[in-house]
Write a protein that holds these residues in place. Structure first.
Motif, PDB file in Angstrom:
ATOM      1  N   PHE A 132      80.818  -2.142  -0.475  1.00  0.00           N
ATOM      2  CA  PHE A 132      81.609  -0.958  -0.159  1.00  0.00           C
ATOM      3  C   PHE A 132      83.060  -1.284  -0.456  1.00  0.00           C
ATOM      4  CE2 PHE A 132      84.502   1.394   2.543  1.00  0.00           C
ATOM      5  CZ  PHE A 132      84.061   2.699   2.412  1.00  0.00           C
ATOM      6  N   THR A 133      83.768  -0.387  -1.131  1.00  0.00           N
ATOM      7  CA  THR A 133      85.190  -0.582  -1.382  1.00  0.00           C
ATOM      8  C   THR A 133      85.970   0.600  -0.821  1.00  0.00           C
ATOM      9  OG1 THR A 133      85.120   0.489  -3.567  1.00  0.00           O
ATOM     10  CG2 THR A 133      84.732  -1.890  -3.500  1.00  0.00           C
ATOM     11  N   GLY A 134      87.128   0.310  -0.251  1.00  0.00           N
ATOM     12  CA  GLY A 134      87.968   1.379   0.276  1.00  0.00           C
ATOM     13  C   GLY A 134      88.965   0.858   1.277  1.00  0.00           C
ATOM     14  N   VAL A 135      90.037   1.601   1.454  1.00  0.00           N
ATOM     15  CA  VAL A 135      91.072   1.243   2.428  1.00  0.00           C
ATOM     16  C   VAL A 135      90.459   1.313   3.823  1.00  0.00           C
ATOM     17  CG1 VAL A 135      93.332   1.831   3.360  1.00  0.00           C
ATOM     18  CG2 VAL A 135      92.878   2.116   0.916  1.00  0.00           C
ATOM     19  N   MET A 136      90.521   0.225   4.565  1.00  0.00           N
ATOM     20  CA  MET A 136      89.739   0.131   5.784  1.00  0.00           C
ATOM     21  C   MET A 136      90.444   0.656   7.028  1.00  0.00           C
ATOM     22  SD  MET A 136      86.893  -0.650   4.781  1.00  0.00           S
ATOM     23  CE  MET A 136      86.263  -0.636   6.447  1.00  0.00           C
ATOM     24  N   ASP A 137      91.658   1.174   6.896  1.00  0.00           N
ATOM     25  CA  ASP A 137      92.263   1.889   8.022  1.00  0.00           C
ATOM     26  C   ASP A 137      92.232   3.402   7.804  1.00  0.00           C
ATOM     27  OD1 ASP A 137      94.151   2.007   6.025  1.00  0.00           O
ATOM     28  OD2 ASP A 137      95.781   1.146   7.199  1.00  0.00           O
ATOM     29  N   SER A 138      91.492   3.841   6.783  1.00  0.00           N
ATOM     30  CA  SER A 138      91.256   5.271   6.579  1.00  0.00           C
ATOM     31  C   SER A 138      90.237   5.761   7.595  1.00  0.00           C
ATOM     32  CB  SER A 138      90.734   5.511   5.166  1.00  0.00           C
ATOM     33  OG  SER A 138      89.995   6.709   5.079  1.00  0.00           O
ATOM     34  N   PRO A 139      90.497   6.888   8.276  1.00  0.00           N
ATOM     35  CA  PRO A 139      89.516   7.405   9.232  1.00  0.00           C
ATOM     36  C   PRO A 139      88.152   7.655   8.610  1.00  0.00           C
ATOM     37  CG  PRO A 139      91.627   8.503   9.546  1.00  0.00           C
ATOM     38  CD  PRO A 139      91.756   7.667   8.305  1.00  0.00           C
ATOM     39  N   ALA A 140      88.124   8.192   7.395  1.00  0.00           N
ATOM     40  CA  ALA A 140      86.844   8.472   6.748  1.00  0.00           C
ATOM     41  C   ALA A 140      86.079   7.193   6.469  1.00  0.00           C
ATOM     42  CB  ALA A 140      87.073   9.252   5.453  1.00  0.00           C
ATOM     43  N   ASN A 141      86.768   6.168   5.969  1.00  0.00           N
ATOM     44  CA  ASN A 141      86.104   4.908   5.668  1.00  0.00           C
ATOM     45  C   ASN A 141      85.662   4.191   6.939  1.00  0.00           C
ATOM     46  OD1 ASN A 141      86.391   5.270   2.912  1.00  0.00           O
ATOM     47  ND2 ASN A 141      88.259   4.068   2.772  1.00  0.00           N
ATOM     48  N   THR A 142      86.486   4.245   7.976  1.00  0.00           N
ATOM     49  CA  THR A 142      86.115   3.615   9.240  1.00  0.00           C
ATOM     50  C   THR A 142      84.845   4.238   9.810  1.00  0.00           C
ATOM     51  OG1 THR A 142      88.425   3.097   9.731  1.00  0.00           O
ATOM     52  CG2 THR A 142      86.904   3.093  11.584  1.00  0.00           C
ATOM     53  N   ASP A 143      84.774   5.561   9.775  1.00  0.00           N
ATOM     54  CA  ASP A 143      83.584   6.243  10.260  1.00  0.00           C
ATOM     55  C   ASP A 143      82.380   5.909   9.382  1.00  0.00           C
ATOM     56  OD1 ASP A 143      82.383   8.602  11.968  1.00  0.00           O
ATOM     57  OD2 ASP A 143      81.844   9.025   9.881  1.00  0.00           O
ATOM     58  N   GLY A 144      82.579   5.840   8.068  1.00  0.00           N
ATOM     59  CA  GLY A 144      81.482   5.516   7.163  1.00  0.00           C
ATOM     60  C   GLY A 144      80.923   4.124   7.397  1.00  0.00           C
ATOM     61  N   ILE A 145      81.808   3.168   7.648  1.00  0.00           N
ATOM     62  CA  ILE A 145      81.348   1.801   7.912  1.00  0.00           C
ATOM     63  C   ILE A 145      80.622   1.735   9.255  1.00  0.00           C
ATOM     64  CG2 ILE A 145      82.125  -0.551   8.407  1.00  0.00           C
ATOM     65  CD1 ILE A 145      81.978   0.173   5.450  1.00  0.00           C
ATOM     66  N   ALA A 146      81.069   2.516  10.237  1.00  0.00           N
ATOM     67  CA  ALA A 146      80.351   2.581  11.509  1.00  0.00           C
ATOM     68  C   ALA A 146      78.933   3.115  11.291  1.00  0.00           C
ATOM     69  CB  ALA A 146      81.110   3.468  12.495  1.00  0.00           C
ATOM     70  N   PHE A 147      78.802   4.143  10.469  1.00  0.00           N
ATOM     71  CA  PHE A 147      77.494   4.714  10.128  1.00  0.00           C
ATOM     72  C   PHE A 147      76.617   3.661   9.446  1.00  0.00           C
ATOM     73  CE2 PHE A 147      75.253   7.800   7.043  1.00  0.00           C
ATOM     74  CZ  PHE A 147      74.194   8.017   7.923  1.00  0.00           C
ATOM     75  N   LEU A 148      77.202   2.928   8.511  1.00  0.00           N
ATOM     76  CA  LEU A 148      76.465   1.884   7.800  1.00  0.00           C
ATOM     77  C   LEU A 148      76.005   0.792   8.755  1.00  0.00           C
ATOM     78  CD1 LEU A 148      75.551   0.581   5.094  1.00  0.00           C
ATOM     79  CD2 LEU A 148      77.828  -0.469   4.975  1.00  0.00           C
ATOM     80  N   MET A 149      76.908   0.316   9.590  1.00  0.00           N
ATOM     81  CA  MET A 149      76.587  -0.808  10.471  1.00  0.00           C
ATOM     82  C   MET A 149      75.612  -0.417  11.578  1.00  0.00           C
ATOM     83  SD  MET A 149      79.117  -3.178  12.818  1.00  0.00           S
ATOM     84  CE  MET A 149      79.808  -4.109  11.452  1.00  0.00           C
ATOM     85  N   ASP A 150      75.868   0.701  12.228  1.00  0.00           N
ATOM     86  CA  ASP A 150      75.106   1.068  13.418  1.00  0.00           C
ATOM     87  C   ASP A 150      73.753   1.691  13.118  1.00  0.00           C
ATOM     88  OD1 ASP A 150      77.210   0.213  14.991  1.00  0.00           O
ATOM     89  OD2 ASP A 150      78.099   2.209  15.186  1.00  0.00           O
ATOM     90  N   GLU A 151      73.667   2.477  12.044  1.00  0.00           N
ATOM     91  CA  GLU A 151      72.471   3.279  11.825  1.00  0.00           C
ATOM     92  C   GLU A 151      71.684   2.917  10.563  1.00  0.00           C
ATOM     93  OE1 GLU A 151      72.981   7.482  12.631  1.00  0.00           O
ATOM     94  OE2 GLU A 151      74.949   7.085  13.524  1.00  0.00           O
ATOM     95  N   ILE A 152      72.389   2.564   9.492  1.00  0.00           N
ATOM     96  CA  ILE A 152      71.700   2.275   8.231  1.00  0.00           C
ATOM     97  C   ILE A 152      71.265   0.818   8.146  1.00  0.00           C
ATOM     98  CG2 ILE A 152      71.944   2.227   5.718  1.00  0.00           C
ATOM     99  CD1 ILE A 152      74.072   4.478   6.061  1.00  0.00           C
TER     100      ILE A 152
END
Length: 258
Positions: free
Chosen positions: A84-104
């Motif tokens: 995954f690539t992206g600025v990691m203090d972006s709200p959208a990216n932070t939420d996406g990584i949470a989705f990846l880690m917690d659910e996927i």
């Protein structure tokens, strides 16, 4: 769970501020250029501007040259690497990584317990780093890097698990240009004129997203099929040279209109 829902009120507030800003700025100009037909239609519907033209999202195909498949380590029967690539203090990216880690990711690990992830981008939250350590995940969170290409090349599948946000996702084109298969949500791929199952795999639920990742890790021929079709699509329509010609034509038209 990592930052579950934390950024949604923040994102909504930012969206309201951006709409006010857009309304003020667009009113100052006779001609406006959007970076996708979808964005052009949305701006016209929202603000009623008379002249909104669209150009394609472009990617530097020479810079993001196709990386050989063997730049990534071989996929083992119980492993594989996603990126995954992206600025990691972006709200959208932070939420996406949470989705990846917690659910996927738990669903991926059921089938491939040795799977790895590279999370590439500046300013990762301390909560993300703590979660990776506490869960003993085989994730590498890089922080800022001078060049994302070497990390993308190490992966077998690039993921865009975004659930919020707007705009076009140039990270998808960068991965496709480098010959890496992409799995993305509808939000993660929005604004790009590419076709699911032909150029990438689409998945919006955690289960579907995990299935898509596992499908690609298990099938190198499928990865190759998608990446060849995606690269050909980029070369035909989304090179910087193609986009520059579009931009030049719109500018010339605006100048002639006075």
């Amino acid at each position: 769970r990592l930052a579950k829902g934390l950024w949604r009120p923040v994102w909504a507030d930012q969206a309201r501020k951006m709409q006010r800003f857009e309304a003020e700025v667009l009113a100052r100009y006779r001609s406006v250029i959007a970076v996708s037909a979808r964005d052009a239609a949305a701006l016209h519907a929202r603000y009623g501007h008379a002249r909104i033209e669209a150009i394609e999202t472009g990617v530097d195909l020479a810079y993001f040259a196709r990386a050989p498949a063997d730049a990534a380590p071989p996929v083992t029967p119980d492993g594989g690497t996603i990126v995954f690539t992206g600025v990691m203090d972006s709200p959208a990216n932070t939420d996406g990584i949470a989705f990846l880690m917690d659910e996927i990711w738990p669903l991926v690990l059921r089938e491939r317990p040795a799977a790895r992830a590279l999370i590439v981008g500046r300013n990762p939250q301390a909560s993300l780093l703590d979660a990776v350590r506490s869960r003993n995940l085989a994730w590498t969170v890089t922080g800022s890097v001078p060049d994302i290409r070497s990390y993308v090349a190490q992966g077998h599948v690039c993921v865009i698990p975004l659930r919020v946000g707007s705009g076009t996702r140039i990270k998808a084109f960068e991965a496709m240009a480098m010959g890496r298969a992409v799995v993305a949500t509808t939000v993660g791929i929005e604004g790009l004129d590419i076709t699911p199952e032909q150029h990438f795999l689409a998945a919006d639920t955690a289960e579907d997203f995990a299935i898509a990742i596992l499908r690609l890790l298990a099938d190198p021929a499928e990865r190759e099929r998608l990446t060849q079709a995606a690269r050909a699509r980029l070369e035909a329509r989304f090179s910087w040279a193609h986009v520059a010609r579009q931009f030049e034509a719109i500018c010339m038209q605006a100048m002639k209109a006075g």
